[in-house]
Design a protein around this motif. Sequence first.
Motif, PDB file in Angstrom:
ATOM      1  N   GLU A  16     -28.013   7.472  15.370  1.00 35.10           N
ATOM      2  CA  GLU A  16     -27.612   5.667  16.176  1.00 35.10           C
ATOM      3  C   GLU A  16     -29.228   6.990  16.891  1.00 35.10           C
ATOM      4  O   GLU A  16     -29.623   5.553  16.922  1.00 35.10           O
ATOM      5  CB  GLU A  16     -26.320   6.204  17.393  1.00 35.10           C
ATOM      6  N   GLU A  17     -30.031   7.887  17.210  1.00 34.63           N
ATOM      7  CA  GLU A  17     -30.793   7.817  17.207  1.00 34.63           C
ATOM      8  C   GLU A  17     -32.031   7.360  16.470  1.00 34.63           C
ATOM      9  O   GLU A  17     -33.324   6.710  16.758  1.00 34.63           O
ATOM     10  CB  GLU A  17     -31.113   8.999  17.531  1.00 34.63           C
ATOM     11  N   ARG A  38     -31.540   4.455  14.702  1.00 39.11           N
ATOM     12  CA  ARG A  38     -30.993   3.172  14.485  1.00 39.11           C
ATOM     13  C   ARG A  38     -32.679   2.997  15.347  1.00 39.11           C
ATOM     14  O   ARG A  38     -32.730   1.636  15.482  1.00 39.11           O
ATOM     15  CB  ARG A  38     -29.326   3.106  14.127  1.00 39.11           C
ATOM     16  N   LYS A  39     -31.927   3.823  16.677  1.00 37.30           N
ATOM     17  CA  LYS A  39     -33.150   3.019  17.796  1.00 37.30           C
ATOM     18  C   LYS A  39     -34.484   3.196  17.342  1.00 37.30           C
ATOM     19  O   LYS A  39     -35.068   2.432  17.810  1.00 37.30           O
ATOM     20  CB  LYS A  39     -32.776   3.919  18.817  1.00 37.30           C
ATOM     21  N   LYS A  40     -34.675   4.619  16.572  1.00 40.98           N
ATOM     22  CA  LYS A  40     -36.043   4.810  16.297  1.00 40.98           C
ATOM     23  C   LYS A  40     -36.684   3.360  15.394  1.00 40.98           C
ATOM     24  O   LYS A  40     -37.824   3.019  15.573  1.00 40.98           O
ATOM     25  CB  LYS A  40     -35.973   6.511  15.358  1.00 40.98           C
ATOM     26  N   GLU A  47     -35.613   0.702  15.105  1.00 44.30           N
ATOM     27  CA  GLU A  47     -35.866  -0.456  16.198  1.00 44.30           C
ATOM     28  C   GLU A  47     -36.918  -1.114  17.148  1.00 44.30           C
ATOM     29  O   GLU A  47     -37.933  -1.551  16.715  1.00 44.30           O
ATOM     30  CB  GLU A  47     -34.786  -0.985  17.307  1.00 44.30           C
TER      31      GLU A  47
END
Length: 507
Positions: free
Chosen positions: A74-75, A77-79, A81
């Motif tokens: 999830e982290e 993915r956030k990076k 984005e």
Amino acid sequence: MLRNLNIYTRKRRWKILLFAAAMVIFAVSLWYIDSITKTIATDERNKIRLWVDAIDKKASLVNATDLFFAKIREEERKKVELWANANERLIQAGYNEDVTFYLDIIKSNTTIPVIQTDEKGNINLAKNVDFDLSTVKKFEGQVAKDFSAYPRIEINYFGNKKNYLYYRDSKLFTGLRDVLDKQIKSFISEIVTNAPSVPVIVTDLTRKKVITSGNLDSAAIREGNFLQNTITQMEAQNRPIEIDIPGHGRCNVFYKDSYLLTQLKYFPYIQFLIIGVFLFIAYLLFSTARRSEQNQVWLGMARETAHQLGTPLSSLIAWVELLRLKGVDESVVTEVMKDIKRLEMITERFAKIGSPPKLDDDDICRVVRESVDYLKVRTSSKVSYQVNCPENEAIVAPINLHLFEWVIENLCKNAIDAMSGTGSIVIDITEDETNVFIDVTDTGKGLPKSKFKAIFNPGITTKKVGWGLGLTLSERIIENYHSGRIFVKSSTINKGTTFRIALRKQI
């Protein structure tokens, strides 16, 4: 009063004592083995509890690790984005706008592979990838396959121009993920391999899909009936363990007692059965040997008696001839000859005891009547005889005449002794389709029911003198030589006794 019965009473008591001792030994052995079995069972169950706790803790650890990797994913993915937004803001920034922050975000991605394409799939930008942009310019083939695990991110530039950002897990995350997958596989394997010889089945919550199993026939597990029956047995012994296995969700771990423990539970009973069979066979062998020895004694005694009687009989016959020559009253000589013939018949009886007798069909009514007629003139007038047999009808059975007459005489003489020389003897002869029955009833002292079988043992007698062998010989003659039966049919104290002989019409 029966004499010598105390011998058999003591024998019976010894049998009871030996049987009681055997039961005590078996009970102690059973108790000791049961205590050992319980100790082993307790130890095994303690090991199972430790195994169950280990499974539960290991499952928690594996699930925590899986959750940790999910957060890392999830982290990442956030990076990605954030990196895409930074690119979009950098392109849209004005000439006087400070873009240092966006540049730092873009530069900070040193691990996550990313590819940026236009609407036609042309690759505009790629970072942290393992291919050369000079040779790979289109987002297709293996590249598209490698970067399609996660949804693409849309980037809007000036106007209607759109770009797309694709990414995949970083090498660091992929390496860690491989470690987790191996850990999950190892965990599933350890559930089985670390089980202390305990049959184990791991299924999903439906109990139909087997994830793994151990200490069981893998081929049999594939059969639905065997699987469900085994699971039912396991659930009856132990409550299943519910655990979360990454990639499989919530699962049930079924287990039951080990094969060794199951064997130990039934071992005392199997041991008792084996010992019982051994003792039974030993008893049969010893009993057969004892009977064989007794038969040899009977055989030797009978032959020796016949031999000993032969010599004086020859002398008696010579003396009878001498009496005739001297003119002794013929009636006296005739009676002496009758007794000599009687002795010859007795000698022949003893001789036949030692060899298989020849059986011939004979009229039982005639034989019994002739035996009774012989006894009438040689017993007290206070004893009355009655033979009940169908008139003008023969009842035929295969017998040895001399031996069968001996049995009838023995029964009648025993009846006379039981009546103390006064009373009546009634002999009833009947038949059915397969047997002939001879019932000899007296009006003597009677027998208690507990002595019905003992009366046929050697040495048992109601007389003050005698060997007590008459009924023993009669039993052997009827059962061993005629394949029949002789027993006490009924008896009432101070009223009388009925002996029954059962002969087969065909042997």
